[in-house]
Design a protein around this motif. Structure first.
Motif, mmCIF file in Angstrom:
data_model
loop_
_atom_site.group_PDB
_atom_site.id
_atom_site.type_symbol
_atom_site.label_atom_id
_atom_site.label_comp_id
_atom_site.label_asym_id
_atom_site.label_seq_id
_atom_site.Cartn_x
_atom_site.Cartn_y
_atom_site.Cartn_z
ATOM 1 N N UNK A 1 25.105 26.855 41.317
ATOM 2 C CA UNK A 1 26.069 27.702 41.489
ATOM 3 C C UNK A 1 27.208 27.099 42.148
ATOM 4 N N UNK A 2 28.431 27.473 41.769
ATOM 5 C CA UNK A 2 29.520 26.770 42.222
ATOM 6 C C UNK A 2 30.891 27.198 41.965
ATOM 7 N N UNK A 3 32.028 27.239 42.591
ATOM 8 C CA UNK A 3 33.372 27.622 42.455
ATOM 9 C C UNK A 3 34.037 26.429 42.702
ATOM 10 N N UNK A 4 34.510 25.800 41.733
ATOM 11 C CA UNK A 4 35.162 24.394 41.769
ATOM 12 C C UNK A 4 36.328 24.287 42.636
ATOM 13 N N UNK A 5 36.964 25.376 42.898
ATOM 14 C CA UNK A 5 38.583 25.581 43.667
ATOM 15 C C UNK A 5 38.042 25.499 44.964
ATOM 16 N N UNK A 6 36.783 25.612 45.411
ATOM 17 C CA UNK A 6 36.320 25.219 46.895
ATOM 18 C C UNK A 6 36.094 23.826 47.211
ATOM 19 N N UNK A 7 36.814 23.244 48.156
ATOM 20 C CA UNK A 7 36.461 21.589 48.075
ATOM 21 C C UNK A 7 35.144 21.383 48.587
ATOM 22 N N UNK A 8 34.522 22.225 49.453
ATOM 23 C CA UNK A 8 33.081 22.233 49.992
ATOM 24 C C UNK A 8 32.326 22.382 48.743
ATOM 25 N N UNK B 1 37.495 39.130 39.322
ATOM 26 C CA UNK B 1 36.451 40.160 40.015
ATOM 27 C C UNK B 1 37.132 41.557 40.373
ATOM 28 N N UNK B 2 36.603 42.573 39.823
ATOM 29 C CA UNK B 2 37.134 43.990 40.078
ATOM 30 C C UNK B 2 36.579 44.375 41.322
ATOM 31 N N UNK B 3 37.470 44.638 42.221
ATOM 32 C CA UNK B 3 36.880 45.046 43.642
ATOM 33 C C UNK B 3 37.848 46.536 43.764
ATOM 34 N N UNK B 4 37.496 46.968 45.017
ATOM 35 C CA UNK B 4 38.053 48.348 45.519
ATOM 36 C C UNK B 4 39.583 48.064 45.729
ATOM 37 N N UNK B 5 39.800 46.889 46.138
ATOM 38 C CA UNK B 5 41.084 46.359 46.212
ATOM 39 C C UNK B 5 41.985 45.980 45.105
ATOM 40 N N UNK B 6 41.582 46.146 43.899
ATOM 41 C CA UNK B 6 41.952 45.657 42.635
ATOM 42 C C UNK B 6 41.618 44.300 42.084
ATOM 43 N N UNK B 7 41.894 43.717 41.190
ATOM 44 C CA UNK B 7 41.250 42.692 40.294
ATOM 45 C C UNK B 7 41.764 41.368 41.578
ATOM 46 N N UNK B 8 40.771 40.621 41.764
ATOM 47 C CA UNK B 8 40.989 39.281 42.483
ATOM 48 C C UNK B 8 40.316 38.182 41.873
ATOM 49 N N UNK B 9 40.844 37.015 42.236
ATOM 50 C CA UNK B 9 40.208 35.714 41.912
ATOM 51 C C UNK B 9 39.817 34.943 43.252
ATOM 52 N N UNK B 10 38.214 35.077 43.273
ATOM 53 C CA UNK B 10 37.499 34.353 44.375
ATOM 54 C C UNK B 10 38.062 32.903 44.645
ATOM 55 N N UNK B 11 38.344 32.460 45.632
ATOM 56 C CA UNK B 11 38.611 31.007 45.786
ATOM 57 C C UNK B 11 37.270 30.180 46.287
ATOM 58 N N UNK B 12 36.309 30.984 46.466
ATOM 59 C CA UNK B 12 34.772 30.305 46.842
ATOM 60 C C UNK B 12 33.828 31.380 46.690
#
Length: 273
Positions: A95-102, A129-140
């Motif tokens: 599992x990975x989010x490639x926008x995170x250097x780590x 991702x749809x959250x209670x704060x709206x749609x956001x794009x996780x960086x990690x």
């Protein structure tokens, strides 16, 4: 006679592993999760020895450890985790989010260690991702809650990593090891080497003209790196920024007062003209 391999989920960092375990539990998936504690986006990676990076961190960054996730993990713990995650008896799902250097660095190193063996991937890069704060794009993955992983149906994105992609990842890691730079960041979707001074300009820019606790400057800079539009893929930890803040204090680019050892034991400001 073919035997069924155990499916095991692999991710960078023990805290992210805990979140993933919770998410899989919510989905009713009873499969093991392994967190790799080896932060490979900071410090020397040739050889890829955690004790060499620890010593580098103490000398260059004035820190006792570089691990983002578990500062006290030793070389035996790290190598045991890698051996378990790449064991021939399992089929890994990375599992990975490639926008995170780590996470990106961990993925490339994992592909290299698999040495051509096939594995699956769950890629959260550019996930919305749809959250209670709206749609956001996780960086990690580290910025996602277990509920976010479930709601985004990230588990359903599991797919085999193509052989050519695995070879490309291993080659990219080999090149980064050859360069052996102090830092690695994500630029144009690629993990690239960065110099020791990479974060210096942003630290100076974020500093104010009045004295403030160093923890505030570093927290503000981390926020800029993690959530600023132009800084995606450059996020790092307080250890790195703390070390560079002290170095900038020695060169006069910042004024730093205090004797440590912690972030709240120092004050910092821009030099008075």
């Amino acid at each position: 006679m073919n035997r069924t391999l155990e499916t095991v989920h692999v991710v960078f960092g023990w805290s992210i592993a805990e979140t993933l375990r919770e998410a899989l539990g919510l989905l009713g998936v009873a499969e093991r999760v392994i967190g790799l504690p080896d932060c490979l986006s900071v410090g020397p990676i040739d050889p890829a020895d955690p004790m060499i990076r620890r010593a580098w961190g103490a000398s260059v960054l004035k820190a006792d450890a570089l691990s983002q996730d578990e500062p006290d993990c030793g070389p035996i713990d790290v190598e045991m985790a890698w051996a378990e995650a790449t064991a021939p008896s399992i089929h890994p799902v990375f599992w990975v989010c490639l926008s995170s250097p780590m996470e990106h660095a961990c993925f490339l190193a994992f592909a290299a260690r698999m040495n051509g063996r096939r594995f699956d991937i769950v890629d959260a890069t550019n996930l919305e991702v749809a959250t209670r704060d709206g749609v956001r794009r996780p960086w990690s993955l580290g910025s996602m809650r277990a509920q976010d992983i479930v709601a985004s149906k990230l588990y359903e994105k599991r797919r085999p990593l193509a052989d050519e992609d695995c070879r490309a990842a291993a080659m990219a890691w080999s090149e980064l090891r050859r360069e052996n730079a102090p830092f690695r960041i994500v630029t144009d979707d690629r993990l690239v080497s960065a110099p020791l001074t990479h974060y210096d300009a942003l630290l100076v820019e974020q500093a104010g003209q009045d004295w403030e606790i160093a923890a505030r400057l570093i927290g503000r800079t981390i926020g800029k790196l993690s959530f600023g539009d132009a800084a995606t893929g450059q996020d790092t930890c307080d250890v790195v920024l703390f070390g560079r803040m002290l170095a900038l204090g020695h060169t006069g680019s910042l004024e730093v007062a205090g004797h440590g050892p912690g972030l709240r034991d120092y004050q910092v400001r821009r030099p008075v003209p």
